[in-house]
Design a protein around this motif. Structure first.
Motif, short mmCIF file in Angstrom:
data_model
loop_
_atom_site.label_atom_id
_atom_site.label_comp_id
_atom_site.label_asym_id
_atom_site.label_seq_id
_atom_site.Cartn_x
_atom_site.Cartn_y
_atom_site.Cartn_z
N ASP A 1 0.82 -1.20 0.00
CA ASP A 1 0.00 0.00 0.00
C ASP A 1 0.86 1.26 0.00
OD1 ASP A 1 -2.86 1.16 0.55
OD2 ASP A 1 -1.55 2.16 1.99
N ALA A 2 1.96 1.25 0.78
CA ALA A 2 2.82 2.44 0.87
C ALA A 2 4.23 2.01 1.25
CB ALA A 2 2.27 3.42 1.90
N GLU A 3 5.22 2.75 0.73
CA GLU A 3 6.62 2.55 1.08
C GLU A 3 7.18 3.84 1.64
OE1 GLU A 3 9.04 -0.53 -1.46
OE2 GLU A 3 8.03 0.86 -2.83
N SER A 4 8.07 3.74 2.60
CA SER A 4 8.68 4.94 3.14
C SER A 4 9.75 5.47 2.20
CB SER A 4 9.30 4.66 4.52
OG SER A 4 10.37 3.75 4.41
N VAL A 5 9.99 6.76 2.30
CA VAL A 5 11.01 7.43 1.49
C VAL A 5 12.37 7.14 2.12
CG1 VAL A 5 11.84 9.63 0.58
CG2 VAL A 5 9.37 9.23 0.85
N ARG A 6 13.18 6.32 1.48
CA ARG A 6 14.43 5.85 2.09
C ARG A 6 15.61 6.68 1.56
NH1 ARG A 6 12.71 3.97 6.25
NH2 ARG A 6 14.75 3.04 6.63
N ASP A 7 15.70 7.92 2.00
CA ASP A 7 16.77 8.80 1.53
C ASP A 7 17.77 9.14 2.63
OD1 ASP A 7 15.31 10.46 3.14
OD2 ASP A 7 14.95 12.00 1.64
N PHE A 8 17.70 8.45 3.76
CA PHE A 8 18.51 8.83 4.92
C PHE A 8 20.01 8.68 4.67
CE2 PHE A 8 14.36 7.41 6.52
CZ PHE A 8 13.96 8.57 7.15
N GLY A 9 20.38 7.63 3.95
CA GLY A 9 21.79 7.42 3.66
C GLY A 9 22.38 8.49 2.77
N GLU A 10 21.54 9.22 2.06
CA GLU A 10 22.01 10.28 1.17
C GLU A 10 22.10 11.63 1.88
OE1 GLU A 10 19.15 10.27 -1.94
OE2 GLU A 10 19.43 8.15 -2.42
N ARG A 11 21.66 11.69 3.13
CA ARG A 11 21.62 12.96 3.86
C ARG A 11 22.41 12.83 5.16
NH1 ARG A 11 17.40 14.32 6.01
NH2 ARG A 11 15.98 12.56 5.84
N GLN A 12 23.70 12.97 5.07
CA GLN A 12 24.54 12.87 6.25
C GLN A 12 24.73 14.23 6.93
OE1 GLN A 12 25.58 9.92 7.51
NE2 GLN A 12 24.29 9.09 5.88
N PRO A 13 24.85 14.25 8.26
CA PRO A 13 25.09 15.53 8.95
C PRO A 13 26.31 16.27 8.42
CG PRO A 13 24.51 13.82 10.53
CD PRO A 13 24.69 13.13 9.20
N THR A 14 27.31 15.54 7.97
CA THR A 14 28.53 16.19 7.46
C THR A 14 28.31 16.94 6.16
OG1 THR A 14 29.10 14.05 6.46
CG2 THR A 14 30.12 14.58 8.58
N ASP A 15 27.18 16.69 5.49
CA ASP A 15 26.89 17.37 4.23
C ASP A 15 26.26 18.75 4.44
OD1 ASP A 15 27.81 15.15 2.83
OD2 ASP A 15 25.81 14.23 2.75
N ARG A 16 25.86 19.06 5.66
CA ARG A 16 25.19 20.34 5.93
C ARG A 16 26.22 21.47 6.01
NH1 ARG A 16 22.11 17.57 10.99
NH2 ARG A 16 20.96 16.00 9.79
N PRO A 17 25.79 22.70 5.79
CA PRO A 17 26.72 23.83 5.87
C PRO A 17 27.39 23.96 7.23
CG PRO A 17 24.68 24.51 4.80
CD PRO A 17 24.45 23.12 5.32
N PHE A 18 26.63 23.64 8.30
CA PHE A 18 27.17 23.76 9.66
C PHE A 18 27.13 22.37 10.30
CE2 PHE A 18 26.40 24.58 14.26
CZ PHE A 18 27.62 25.18 14.55
N PHE A 19 28.29 21.91 10.75
CA PHE A 19 28.40 20.57 11.33
C PHE A 19 29.25 20.61 12.58
CE2 PHE A 19 31.10 16.76 11.73
CZ PHE A 19 30.11 15.81 12.01
N GLN A 20 28.83 19.80 13.57
CA GLN A 20 29.61 19.60 14.78
C GLN A 20 29.66 18.10 15.07
OE1 GLN A 20 30.65 22.53 17.38
NE2 GLN A 20 30.99 22.90 15.20
N PRO A 21 30.77 17.60 15.56
CA PRO A 21 30.83 16.17 15.92
C PRO A 21 29.73 15.80 16.91
CG PRO A 21 33.02 17.16 15.97
CD PRO A 21 32.05 18.28 15.79
N GLY A 22 29.20 14.60 16.76
CA GLY A 22 28.13 14.16 17.64
C GLY A 22 26.74 14.47 17.13
N SER A 23 26.63 15.07 15.94
CA SER A 23 25.30 15.35 15.37
C SER A 23 24.54 14.05 15.15
CB SER A 23 25.45 16.10 14.05
OG SER A 23 26.06 17.35 14.24
#
Length: 343
Positions: free
Chosen positions: A148-170
């Motif tokens: 009936d429905a599948e979840s959007v599995r894009d989590f592996g493509e969106r890492q905290p390190t890819d964001r403009p602002f990153f800190q260890p432990g995110s």
């Protein structure tokens, strides 16, 4: 009735998250749950992979699954495909043989099989707690259901390190999504993180359509979170606009978590990741900080999800909350996250 294919290894937590998008969720077998109804928000769950319209359940062997499908009423037209899953490799089922056998039942009933772009997909889940290395609960079973429905599995493509602002432990986006879902993030809801850090929880709340409001005591974090939310919700960092609802509005401010510039009952839910003892750069005793945040959260919202490296249930009760759920989730050998669902 629906069967839900759960992700991760913590079925109880996955079922709790699923309950934010489905009704009457009950664990069925390792990696599986049932639900009386599902909403479109199933597509944005972190620890539910699929929701299928339940045909029925039977013993976890191919002969029983074949008999169940042969006897079932099928009110569908068009081409079909079968996907068999040996959940957590718990039954030893030959999934290719299962797909051929169950596909044969459908072709005998007049359906055309299309493995590439079928009109309907039948999932066959084989699960057995005795074969689950994690010690799963529930009964051994095979559950058949039409996708009936599948979840959007894009989590592996969106890492905290890819964001403009990153800190260890995110926090990992998968975990952050589950937490905001448990808190009740959805279109029309307002979710507040009073210790927003780099904004990972707010980002996930905004992606599922909630209004995201954050605060932090450090101006550096406030600036960084604004940059991340602007990038992820309003700019080029948005993963796939066609797959998500319209992002909610957002706002970030500098404030003490124990004294928020928010009116009484001003938000629908509070969710925050408390500082982790030795890993935290905050000096001094954490008890007044977390207890104060819990107290003010109780003033501004009727639900709170607290993540921490220890058990804060007594402090939550002292702050006026009722503990509605408590989960321990191991991140690695030296870190266990304690998740408190408070009402």
């Amino acid at each position: 009735m629906y069967v839900l294919e759960l992700g991760g290894q913590d079925d109880a937590f996955a079922a709790r998250e699923a309950a934010s998008a489905a009704t009457a969720v009950d664990l069925l077998a390792p990696g599986l749950a049932t639900a009386r109804g599902v909403s479109d928000r199933v597509r944005h769950l972190a620890f539910t992979h699929r929701a299928c319209d339940l045909v029925g359940t039977t013993a976890p062997d191919l002969e029983s699954a074949e008999a169940l499908l042969d006897a079932a009423t099928i009110d569908r037209a068009g081409s079909v495909a079968v996907r068999a899953v040996d959940v957590r490799a718990s039954t030893g089922t030959d999934t290719q043989r299962a797909e051929r056998t169950l596909g044969g039942v459908l072709t005998d009933r007049g359906f055309d099989v299309d493995l590439e772009t079928p009109d309907h997909v039948l999932y066959a889940y084989f699960s057995d707690p005795d074969g689950d290395e994690e010690g799963g609960t529930g009964e051994a079973c095979c559950a058949l259901g039409w996708l009936d429905a599948e979840s959007v599995r894009d989590f592996g493509e969106r890492q905290p390190t890819d964001r403009p602002f990153f800190q260890p432990g995110s926090m990992d986006p998968l975990e952050a999504r589950a937490l905001v879902n448990v808190a009740g993030a959805r279109p029309g809801a307002t979710v507040l993180d009073p210790m927003c850090g780099t904004g990972g929880l707010l980002l996930e709340a905004g992606l599922v359509g909630a209004r995201a409001v954050g605060g932090d005591a450090q101006e550096k974090m406030v600036r960084g979170t604004r940059e991340n939310l602007r990038y992820a919700l309003d700019g080029d960092g948005h993963p796939d606009r066609a797959a998500y609802p319209e992002p909610g509005a957002w706002d970030v401010f500098r404030a003490d978590a124990a004294s928020l510039p928010v009116g009484e009952d001003g938000v629908d839910a509070v969710v925050f990741d408390a500082p982790y003892g030795r890993q935290s750069r905050i000096e001094g005793d954490l008890d007044p900080l977390v207890s104060g945040a819990l107290g003010d959260a109780n003033r501004v919202a009727s639900r709170c999800v607290l993540v921490a490296d220890r058990d804060w249930r007594d402090a939550a009760t002292d702050a006026g909350w009722t503990v509605d759920g408590y989960f321990r989730r191991r991140v690695h050998r030296s870190l266990v996250r304690h998740i408190h669902v408070l009402e």
